[in-house]
Enzyme design. Structure first.
Site, PDB file in Angstrom:
ATOM      1  CE1 TYR A 124      -3.927  -1.931   0.639  1.00  0.00           C
ATOM      2  CE2 TYR A 124      -2.942  -2.673   2.686  1.00  0.00           C
ATOM      3  CZ  TYR A 124      -3.935  -2.759   1.744  1.00  0.00           C
ATOM      4  OH  TYR A 124      -4.921  -3.652   1.921  1.00  0.00           O
ATOM      5  CG  HIS A 160     -10.830   3.424   3.696  1.00  0.00           C
ATOM      6  ND1 HIS A 160     -11.009   4.770   3.514  1.00  0.00           N
ATOM      7  CD2 HIS A 160     -10.711   2.913   2.450  1.00  0.00           C
ATOM      8  CE1 HIS A 160     -10.986   5.055   2.216  1.00  0.00           C
ATOM      9  NE2 HIS A 160     -10.815   3.944   1.556  1.00  0.00           N
ATOM     10  NE  ARG A 206      -5.040   4.700  -3.911  1.00  0.00           N
ATOM     11  CZ  ARG A 206      -5.506   3.525  -3.465  1.00  0.00           C
ATOM     12  NH1 ARG A 206      -6.799   3.269  -3.472  1.00  0.00           N
ATOM     13  NH2 ARG A 206      -4.693   2.604  -3.013  1.00  0.00           N
ATOM     14  CG  ASN A 216      -7.137  -0.662  -4.689  1.00  0.00           C
ATOM     15  OD1 ASN A 216      -6.118  -1.313  -4.438  1.00  0.00           O
ATOM     16  ND2 ASN A 216      -8.208  -0.681  -3.921  1.00  0.00           N
ATOM     17  CD  GLU A 264     -11.755  -0.874  -7.320  1.00  0.00           C
ATOM     18  OE1 GLU A 264     -12.623  -1.704  -7.029  1.00  0.00           O
ATOM     19  OE2 GLU A 264     -11.281  -0.065  -6.495  1.00  0.00           O
ATOM     20  CE1 TYR A 316     -10.252  -5.806   2.728  1.00  0.00           C
ATOM     21  CE2 TYR A 316      -8.695  -5.040   1.076  1.00  0.00           C
ATOM     22  CZ  TYR A 316      -9.864  -4.873   1.783  1.00  0.00           C
ATOM     23  OH  TYR A 316     -10.649  -3.781   1.541  1.00  0.00           O
ATOM     24  CE  LYS A 317      -4.882  -6.098  -2.821  1.00  0.00           C
ATOM     25  NZ  LYS A 317      -5.752  -4.992  -3.270  1.00  0.00           N
TER      26      LYS A 317
END
Lengths: 201, 346
Positions: free
Chosen positions: B37, B193, B223, B225, B265, B316-317
């Site tokens: 990140y 978040h 940005r 993602n 994204e 998480y993904k």
């Protein structure tokens, strides 16, 4: 699959008196009554003006909180049998509230959550509700799939009371819904469910 | 990009695919051989012709198909589009930004003529011709956010700014990577978040929020993602997780190239003029790994990134179940050669 320590989990810093409020509305359930009693012992002289208590008398073992609350210097104690009826009464109390009213909520996360939700719906800043957790850590869980609420959840995984899916109870919390989020735990492999343990006592 | 719009699907028979041009312009998100990140925010300025950065709002060959998929999602679950009552002015800001951008940058498909508050909008690909009064919701078939949101690729949320915070008080979200608008609506920046691992401790969100509160009108930022998706499914919502979650168990060494998709994204943030709200556009791009490895640099880099991801991020993904199979398939595309800096193809 999911992580602990999520930041949307509410914090309950404990009751403190607002010495500037003209009206103090306390919403409490079960052992939350003791938090109100403790506050009056600690800071009673800072609590000026009218005091109204809406209490859901749900404490196990009948410790007679209702009469102990009535013994405080309060205008009125609305003693109600359940959280749901207490919230309905709270609607009536807050509907006629004026500027200078301070709301306090103590007891279960459900009682606190529903009070904060109500304050928000009535146009108040939810962050201004003063909160203290007492008693059960049981959660109110919203199924993300069917949107149904399951009450008094004490286990990490619960069967949705509406659609029947097995839900993992996350720490992700919505003030507007006054609920934690439940997500299907065996979506990847149906029936593959981790050990169920009681963690919200 | 003056191509025909494709008629493909993002569900059931999953006929989605990218043309070679669409592959070349894919916004590959890894600018080095590893990933962590960061507040990787940069000005959302005009990029090279044909790139996804050429215009503030990118319309591409999947436009008509994506809008058809959005219509299905909204029909089945209207809660994917919600706006709190105080957001009406921001909805009009949003509609104005999209209509003016789309008409200016894609005049062959969209046109907007205005005479005071009397607006005339034409959307040729979707066959829409609408006259309405700007500022009067009763003159549109839906509220302004939903109306224009049904006509533009990407998910959108609108953040109200008050008390030194951003509040997600409106959104049209049908292609989300596993988060629920219905649950998150009304939350502040830190709250929505909340479930993201690691980044809070890195103070990523504190810095990002501070930056965004000062976002200026006319100076949008962006940005990238990313995540991974099995099958080219746009609606990877938690609401339907019990329907699509099992797709993650269907990856085999034979089907990796067609089933596993990198999902990127392009997130952009725009200050809105009347409401002072912030529009967050989440423009998703899907690419099959078989398409991705046609760019040799990406074929080398992706296995290096996936192989070095922290466990928390893999979980998480939602990649856990198929990461190893994917890495084995990708291994043959990494010949050990160095890769050039930046995400674009060589």
């Amino acid at each position: 699959m999911l992580v602990d320590g999520i930041k949307s989990r509410p914090q309950y810093p404990g009751l403190t008196a607002d010495a500037f409020a003209k009206v103090h509305v306390f919403a409490a359930d079960g052992d939350g009554a003791q938090a109100v009693i403790d506050l009056f012992e600690r800071q009673g002289r800072d609590i000026n003006g009218r005091v109204i208590v809406v209490y859901a008398d749900t404490a196990p073992g009948a410790p007679d909180y209702a009469s102990r609350l009535e013994a405080l210097p309060v205008e009125l104690v609305h003693c109600m049998p359940t959280v749901a009826t207490a919230i309905t009464r709270l609607v009536g109390v807050l509907n006629v509230a004026r500027m200078g009213t301070r709301i306090y909520a103590s007891g279960t996360e459900t009682m606190i959550g529903l009070t904060v939700q109500l304050a928000q719906e009535l146009g108040m800043d939810p962050a201004t509700v003063i909160t203290e957790h007492r008693g059960s850590r049981a959660r109110r869980v919203q199924c993300v799939h069917c949107k149904g609420m399951t009450e008094n959840v004490t286990t990490n995984i619960v069967t949705c009371a509406h659609c029947g899916l097995s839900l993992l109870v996350r720490d992700h919390y919505s003030k507007r819904r006054a609920a934690f989020q439940g997500v299907c735990v065996d979506a990847e492999v149906r029936g593959e469910i981790p050990e169920i343990t009681e963690i919200f006592k | 990009m003056n191509q025909e719009f494709k008629k493909t699907t993002f569900r059931d028979d999953y006929t989605f695919y990218n043309s070679p041009e669409s592959i070349r312009r894919f916004p590959f998100p890894f600018w080095e051989d590893k990933y962590m990140y960061s507040v990787n925010i940069e000005p959302h300025v005009k990029g090279p012709a044909g790139s996804v950065y050429e215009f503030p709002i990118d319309i591409n060959e999947h436009y008509v198909s994506e809008m058809a998929d959005r219509a299905i999602v909204l029909k089945e679950d209207p809660l994917r589009c919600q706006a709190l009552p105080h957001m009406m002015l921001a909805q009009w800001d949003f509609l104005e930004l999209l209509m003016t951008s789309m008409a200016r940058d894609y005049p062959q498909w969209f046109s907007l003529t205005t005479e005071g508050d009397h607006w005339h909008w034409i959307n040729k690909p979707l066959g829409i011709d609408q006259k309405f009064t700007f500022g009067d919701p009763s003159t549109l078939p839906q509220e302004p956010m939903e109306y224009i949101g049904r006509q533009c690729q990407g998910d959108f949320s609108i953040q109200d700014q008050r008390d030194g915070q951003l509040w997600m008080d409106a959104g049209i979200i049908t292609t989300q990577a596993d988060w629920s608008l219905d649950f998150d609506v009304g939350m502040n920046f830190m709250e929505w978040h909340g479930p993201v691992p690691l980044a809070h401790d890195m103070k990523v969100f504190d810095r990002a929020l501070k930056f965004l509160l000062n976002l200026q009108l006319g100076q949008p930022v962006r940005r990238l993602n990313w995540t991974m998706t099995i099958n080219p499914r746009l609606d990877t919502s938690p609401e339907n997780f019990h329907k699509w979650g099992s797709d993650r168990t269907t990856v085999t060494p034979e089907n990796v190239g067609d089933k596993v998709h990198l999902r990127v994204e392009l997130q952009a943030l725009f200050r809105l003029p009347r409401s002072n709200a912030i529009l967050f556009s989440i423009r998703g791009y899907l690419i099959k790994l078989r398409e991705l490895v046609t760019v040799p640099k990406w074929g080398r880099r992706l296995p290096r990134v996936l192989g070095s991801l922290p466990m928390e991020l893999i979980d998480y993904k939602g990649i856990t179940r198929y990461r190893d199979t994917t890495l084995e398939w990708l291994a043959k595309y990494d010949d050990g050669q160095p890769t050039s800096p930046g995400g674009g193809p060589d």
